[in-house]
Design an enzyme around this catalytic site. Structure first.
Site, PDB file in Angstrom:
ATOM      1  N   CYS A 164      -6.736   5.277  34.411  1.00 12.82           N
ATOM      2  CA  CYS A 164      -7.455   6.291  35.170  1.00 12.82           C
ATOM      3  C   CYS A 164      -7.050   7.713  34.781  1.00 12.82           C
ATOM      4  O   CYS A 164      -5.922   7.953  34.366  1.00 12.82           O
ATOM      5  CB  CYS A 164      -7.174   6.119  36.663  1.00 12.82           C
ATOM      6  SG  CYS A 164      -7.485   4.471  37.256  1.00 12.82           S
TER       7      CYS A 164
ATOM      8  N   ARG B 104      -8.698   8.032  27.763  1.00 14.15           N
ATOM      9  CA  ARG B 104      -7.786   7.138  28.474  1.00 14.15           C
ATOM     10  C   ARG B 104      -8.441   5.785  28.780  1.00 14.15           C
ATOM     11  O   ARG B 104      -7.744   4.838  29.125  1.00 14.15           O
ATOM     12  CB  ARG B 104      -7.331   7.804  29.786  1.00 14.15           C
ATOM     13  CG  ARG B 104      -6.580   9.094  29.555  1.00 14.15           C
ATOM     14  CD  ARG B 104      -6.311   9.811  30.854  1.00 14.15           C
ATOM     15  NE  ARG B 104      -5.364   9.114  31.688  1.00 14.15           N
ATOM     16  CZ  ARG B 104      -4.053   9.153  31.534  1.00 14.15           C
ATOM     17  NH1 ARG B 104      -3.539   9.870  30.564  1.00 14.15           N
ATOM     18  NH2 ARG B 104      -3.258   8.510  32.331  1.00 14.15           N
TER      19      ARG B 104
ATOM     20  N   TRP C 259     -10.289   3.139  35.630  1.00 14.66           N
ATOM     21  CA  TRP C 259     -10.139   1.941  34.782  1.00 14.66           C
ATOM     22  C   TRP C 259      -9.766   0.837  35.765  1.00 14.66           C
ATOM     23  O   TRP C 259      -8.648   0.802  36.267  1.00 14.66           O
ATOM     24  CB  TRP C 259      -9.044   2.202  33.756  1.00 14.66           C
ATOM     25  CG  TRP C 259      -8.935   1.167  32.682  1.00 14.66           C
ATOM     26  CD1 TRP C 259      -9.647   1.125  31.513  1.00 14.66           C
ATOM     27  CD2 TRP C 259      -8.039   0.041  32.644  1.00 14.66           C
ATOM     28  NE1 TRP C 259      -9.239   0.047  30.758  1.00 14.66           N
ATOM     29  CE2 TRP C 259      -8.269  -0.642  31.429  1.00 14.66           C
ATOM     30  CE3 TRP C 259      -7.070  -0.459  33.506  1.00 14.66           C
ATOM     31  CZ2 TRP C 259      -7.567  -1.779  31.065  1.00 14.66           C
ATOM     32  CZ3 TRP C 259      -6.374  -1.604  33.154  1.00 14.66           C
ATOM     33  CH2 TRP C 259      -6.633  -2.247  31.936  1.00 14.66           C
TER      34      TRP C 259
ATOM     35  N   ASN D 197      -4.236   7.301  40.325  1.00 17.17           N
ATOM     36  CA  ASN D 197      -3.958   6.548  39.091  1.00 17.17           C
ATOM     37  C   ASN D 197      -2.666   5.768  39.337  1.00 17.17           C
ATOM     38  O   ASN D 197      -1.682   6.348  39.789  1.00 17.17           O
ATOM     39  CB  ASN D 197      -3.785   7.526  37.915  1.00 17.17           C
ATOM     40  CG  ASN D 197      -3.340   6.827  36.640  1.00 17.17           C
ATOM     41  OD1 ASN D 197      -3.558   5.630  36.470  1.00 17.17           O
ATOM     42  ND2 ASN D 197      -2.711   7.581  35.760  1.00 17.17           N
ATOM     43  N   GLY D 198      -2.699   4.462  39.038  1.00 17.37           N
ATOM     44  CA  GLY D 198      -1.503   3.647  39.254  1.00 17.37           C
ATOM     45  C   GLY D 198      -1.875   2.402  40.029  1.00 17.37           C
ATOM     46  O   GLY D 198      -3.054   2.050  40.142  1.00 17.37           O
TER      47      GLY D 198
ATOM     48  N   GLU E  91      -0.677  -4.153  11.761  1.00 17.06           N
ATOM     49  CA  GLU E  91      -1.348  -2.933  12.210  1.00 17.06           C
ATOM     50  C   GLU E  91      -2.781  -2.873  11.663  1.00 17.06           C
ATOM     51  O   GLU E  91      -3.702  -2.479  12.372  1.00 17.06           O
ATOM     52  CB  GLU E  91      -0.531  -1.701  11.790  1.00 17.06           C
ATOM     53  CG  GLU E  91      -1.144  -0.361  12.123  1.00 17.06           C
ATOM     54  CD  GLU E  91      -1.351  -0.089  13.612  1.00 17.06           C
ATOM     55  OE1 GLU E  91      -0.895  -0.898  14.448  1.00 17.06           O
ATOM     56  OE2 GLU E  91      -1.999   0.919  13.934  1.00 17.06           O
TER      57      GLU E  91
ATOM     58  N   LYS F 114      -6.027  -2.568  14.050  1.00 19.41           N
ATOM     59  CA  LYS F 114      -7.003  -1.467  13.925  1.00 19.41           C
ATOM     60  C   LYS F 114      -8.402  -2.026  13.871  1.00 19.41           C
ATOM     61  O   LYS F 114      -9.306  -1.551  14.534  1.00 19.41           O
ATOM     62  CB  LYS F 114      -6.770  -0.654  12.651  1.00 19.41           C
ATOM     63  CG  LYS F 114      -5.697   0.403  12.621  1.00 19.41           C
ATOM     64  CD  LYS F 114      -5.854   1.542  13.586  1.00 19.41           C
ATOM     65  CE  LYS F 114      -5.388   1.146  14.940  1.00 19.41           C
ATOM     66  NZ  LYS F 114      -4.192   1.579  15.501  1.00 19.41           N
TER      67      LYS F 114
ATOM     68  N   GLU G 149      -9.482  -4.004  17.333  1.00 18.06           N
ATOM     69  CA  GLU G 149      -9.598  -3.252  18.590  1.00 18.06           C
ATOM     70  C   GLU G 149     -10.849  -2.386  18.625  1.00 18.06           C
ATOM     71  O   GLU G 149     -11.394  -2.136  19.687  1.00 18.06           O
ATOM     72  CB  GLU G 149      -8.329  -2.439  18.899  1.00 18.06           C
ATOM     73  CG  GLU G 149      -8.002  -1.312  17.961  1.00 18.06           C
ATOM     74  CD  GLU G 149      -6.708  -0.577  18.335  1.00 18.06           C
ATOM     75  OE1 GLU G 149      -6.279  -0.639  19.488  1.00 18.06           O
ATOM     76  OE2 GLU G 149      -6.144   0.081  17.442  1.00 18.06           O
TER      77      GLU G 149
ATOM     78  N   HIS H 246       1.297 -23.442   7.098  1.00 20.08           N
ATOM     79  CA  HIS H 246       1.711 -24.181   8.304  1.00 20.08           C
ATOM     80  C   HIS H 246       0.626 -24.192   9.362  1.00 20.08           C
ATOM     81  O   HIS H 246       0.918 -24.171  10.546  1.00 20.08           O
ATOM     82  CB  HIS H 246       3.021 -23.602   8.835  1.00 20.08           C
ATOM     83  CG  HIS H 246       4.128 -23.708   7.840  1.00 20.08           C
ATOM     84  ND1 HIS H 246       4.727 -24.900   7.527  1.00 20.08           N
ATOM     85  CD2 HIS H 246       4.683 -22.770   7.038  1.00 20.08           C
ATOM     86  CE1 HIS H 246       5.639 -24.698   6.580  1.00 20.08           C
ATOM     87  NE2 HIS H 246       5.624 -23.412   6.272  1.00 20.08           N
TER      88      HIS H 246
ATOM     89  N   LYS I 232      -6.028   4.269  26.288  1.00 19.78           N
ATOM     90  CA  LYS I 232      -5.067   4.876  25.371  1.00 19.78           C
ATOM     91  C   LYS I 232      -3.663   4.835  25.939  1.00 19.78           C
ATOM     92  O   LYS I 232      -2.694   4.616  25.231  1.00 19.78           O
ATOM     93  CB  LYS I 232      -5.481   6.320  25.088  1.00 19.78           C
ATOM     94  CG  LYS I 232      -4.492   7.052  24.202  1.00 19.78           C
ATOM     95  CD  LYS I 232      -5.150   7.603  22.981  1.00 19.78           C
ATOM     96  CE  LYS I 232      -4.180   8.016  21.919  1.00 19.78           C
ATOM     97  NZ  LYS I 232      -4.078   7.047  20.831  1.00 19.78           N
TER      98      LYS I 232
HETATM   99  C1  G6P Z   1      -2.357   1.316  23.873  1.00 22.45           C
HETATM  100  C2  G6P Z   1      -2.953   2.145  22.748  1.00 22.45           C
HETATM  101  C3  G6P Z   1      -2.222   1.859  21.436  1.00 22.45           C
HETATM  102  C4  G6P Z   1      -0.739   2.123  21.604  1.00 22.45           C
HETATM  103  C5  G6P Z   1      -0.154   1.352  22.792  1.00 22.45           C
HETATM  104  C6  G6P Z   1       1.237   1.858  23.139  1.00 22.45           C
HETATM  105  O1  G6P Z   1      -2.619  -0.030  23.661  1.00 22.45           O
HETATM  106  O2  G6P Z   1      -4.324   1.859  22.589  1.00 22.45           O
HETATM  107  O3  G6P Z   1      -2.736   2.683  20.414  1.00 22.45           O
HETATM  108  O4  G6P Z   1      -0.073   1.766  20.429  1.00 22.45           O
HETATM  109  O5  G6P Z   1      -0.943   1.533  23.970  1.00 22.45           O
HETATM  110  O6  G6P Z   1       1.099   3.171  23.601  1.00 22.45           O
HETATM  111  P1  G6P Z   1       2.229   4.274  23.506  1.00 22.45           P
HETATM  112  O7  G6P Z   1       1.628   5.495  24.137  1.00 22.45           O
HETATM  113  O8  G6P Z   1       3.401   3.741  24.278  1.00 22.45           O
HETATM  114  O9  G6P Z   1       2.544   4.466  22.060  1.00 22.45           O
END
Ligand code: G6P
Length: 608
Positions: free
Chosen positions: A2, A27, A75, A101-102, A481, A485, A488, A504, A603
């Site tokens: 949020c 966010r 959210w 938020n929370g 990674e 990418k 997601e 395996h 985010k």
């Molecule tokens: C979310 C974001 C990722 C990020 C992760 C950890 O999933 O979409 O891009 O790597 O959180 O976030 P932070 O702010 O702790 O790096």
């Protein structure tokens, strides 16, 4: 997660609230709403879906006259994403309104209690409890009511609150969810994050846990939970507004991919002085660094992937054993920590709930902690014993790129610093490492030159069902990674495998035409990974390879090859990730996905 904004000042509040909410879109959210205090009392408008809906419903905010208000992007956690559950939430007679938020963890207990006292609930949210609880305790003094609910509510919260009895006042309070206050000319603001206020001010206060802020047009006053006033000093934010805007790019993600050479240079250059690694903010003496016998790297998502890479770098360069943990696992697994342990928490936002909890767990056991954080003044940055900032600037796209790249740089620097202090590399070797580090920004720029080739290739895979990534050692970390990418933002199923594990089980997933991306940047492992490429190819896979310039051999087993410039084996992730970021981006773009705001993702994951 949020997003919260609030404004009180001389201008119309609604357009400012909407503008701030747009800046917090990154966010992640599924509904939005605003409350404005005008001549006819407090009016609330809220709607499911994108902010555009709310924007159109209120004619850009024009339909809600008034110079103070609060806004929210939701959210969903408790209750479906619909108009009723969207914030703000009122008490019964609409004299108190709240955005949150929370997560209120004891909301069911509180709800039951309030219901027994005649309160009626209209939403499924935990937040509505706060509105009614404030009503229950309110006796004309907002501060007292807020302080009382702080004693009752368990969990995490950042709240923006208006009281009808107190025109011209916006209240804010937080515990374990981010909230800042911006001091601007002609009015003051609250927000979940800095980009929402940058248009109006760079002077920002970070509200600490269990602190209350009272804003009027001309004043900002802070109080502790006992309603005693507090003195706080504002922080001047160095970013400018253009840093949080698209600047001609179609998506923030592409802009941020292109900002990587600069972000890396900003993170790296100030820490290299006269051929040595100097991390000024590090408050650990050389002796203390020598005493460390074990490092835990703890993080979530992409930050965790940088940790997987860094295990090889720390162990290889500084000869310290490293364990890498997902924060959500670390916090519940009773890790064995002692005074010779260092816990490194990596986080772009500095607010990720699990990472913050992991940090607190380590601190509670008296263990030394170090945060690698991008957002200045965030919770992890403030609570860790040491912090190394990554100077990536604001990152808006949900899928991280430049923050990831700067985290890698901070981790290389720290590993080299340990190696320097512990004498595990010679001066001559150190010179070589530093020379190679300094070349990375230009080499990233060069690698970005593959953009068109990658876009063309990506367009062939828009309908793919599965895409696999394989590699060994650091190449496995890069694969993790690259795979994240892609999945997601494009919603194509993808997994990364340590290449040696294929046999395996996972090789059975390979079908005619399946794309397998192989990463080969570790010379001593080339041959091994190439054998795995042959194995998948002979079962019908199409193989894309990312490898170092000079490894032409790979063309014998790969169908499509991207070359990255030569660098030290420990730093290859910084270059090899670039084509994989571009690949994920172009597949998502070609599939018409909302690249910056992928469905269901946030985010900054500020709830567990
Ligand atoms: C979310 C974001 C990722 C990020 C992760 C950890 O999933 O979409 O891009 O790597 O959180 O976030 P932070 O702010 O702790 O790096």
């Amino acid at each position: 997660m949020c997003g919260i904004v609030g404004y009180v000042g001389e201008n119309q509040a609604a357009p400012i609230l909407l503008d701030g909410l747009y800046k917090l879109e990154y966010r992640g959210y599924d509904s939005a709403g605003i409350a404005v205090y005008g001549e006819d009392g407090i009016k609330v408008v809220k709607a499911r879906g994108r902010l555009k809906v709310l924007d159109e419903m209120t004619h850009g905010g024009e339909m809600l006259p008034g110079t103070m208000g609060i806004g929210h992007t939701r959210w969903a956690t408790h209750g479906a994403p619909n108009d009723t559950n969207a914030h703000p939430h009122f008490n019964k007679d609409e004299s108190i309104v709240v955005v949150h938020n929370g997560i209120i963890e004891n909301y069911l207990k509180l709800k039951k209690k309030l219901e027994s006292k005649g309160y009626e609930f209209c939403s499924d949210t935990d937040t509505e409890v706060v509105a009614h609880l404030l009503d229950y305790y309110y006796d004309g003094n907002p501060l007292t009511a807020i302080s009382k609910i702080m004693h009752r509510v368990e969990g995490s919260y950042a709240l923006g609150i208006l009281f009808k009895d107190h025109p011209g006042e916006v209240y804010a309070v937080r515990k374990d969810s981010p909230l800042i206050v911006g001091r601007a000319k002609g009015g003051n603001l609250i927000a979940s994050d800095v980009p929402a206020v940058l248009k109006y001010t760079r002077s920002v206060y970070f509200i600490d846990n269990e602190e209350i802020a009272k804003l009027t047009r001309d004043t900002i006053t802070f109080y502790n939970i006992d309603e005693e006033p507090l003195q706080k000093t504002p922080t001047e934010i160095a970013w400018d507004i253009t840093a949080a805007e698209k600047g001609g790019y179609e998506y923030f993600m592409l802009k941020e991919i292109y900002e990587q050479p600069k972000a890396i240079a900003d993170t790296l250059n100030p820490r290299i002085k006269d051929g040595r690694i100097v991390i000024e903010e590090l408050k650990m003496s050389d002796d203390e660094m020598r005493q460390i016998r074990k490092i835990f790297i703890v993080a979530c998502g992409s930050a965790y992937h940088t940790g997987v890479t860094s295990k090889y770098v720390f162990e290889g360069l500084a000869r310290i054993p490293v364990e890498v943990d997902l924060a959500s696992e670390f916090r519940y697994r009773s890790p064995i920590l002692d005074e010779q342990t260092l816990v490194i928490i990596i986080s772009q936002s500095g607010e990720t709930a699990d990472s913050l909890a992991a940090l607190r767990l380590a601190k509670s056991q008296g263990v030394r902690t170090l945060g690698i954080v991008n957002v200045v003044g965030s919770s992890i940055a403030r609570e860790a014993d040491n912090v190394i900032y990554t100077w990536a600037g604001p990152e808006i796209a949900v899928a991280t790129t430049k923050a990831y790249s700067t985290q890698l740089i901070a981790e290389y620097l720290l590993a080299l610093k340990f190696a320097q202090v512990r004498g595990t590399v010679t001066d001559e070797e150190m010179e070589g490492y530093i020379r190679e580090l300094k070349m990375i920004p230009d080499q990233v720029e060069l690698t970005l030159g593959n953009k068109e080739k990658i876009q063309k290739f990506a367009n062939r895979y828009l309908a793919a069902k599965d895409i696999f990534f394989i590699g060994r050692g650091i190449d496995y970390a890069i694969s993790m990674e690259g795979s994240l990418k892609l999945k997601e933002i494009s919603y194509i199923h993808s997994d990364a495998y340590a290449a040696g594990e294929l046999k395996h089980g996972t090789i059975s997933l390979i079908e005619e035409g399946t794309l397998v991306t192989a990463v080969l940047t570790q010379e001593e492992l080339y041959k091994k990974t190439m054998s795995n490429m042959v194995e998948v190819r002979s079962r019908g896979a199409f193989v894309m390879a990312v490898t170092n310039t000079g490894n032409q051999e790979v063309e014998k087993t790969a169908d499509f090859v991207i070359y990255i410039p030569q660098t030290n084996k420990y730093f290859t992730n910084s270059l090899a990730i670039i084509p994989l970021q571009l690949f994920g981006y172009y597949v998502a773009l070609g599939r018409g996905c909302d690249v910056d705001k992928p469905r269901n993702l946030a985010k900054s994951v500020t709830v567990e």
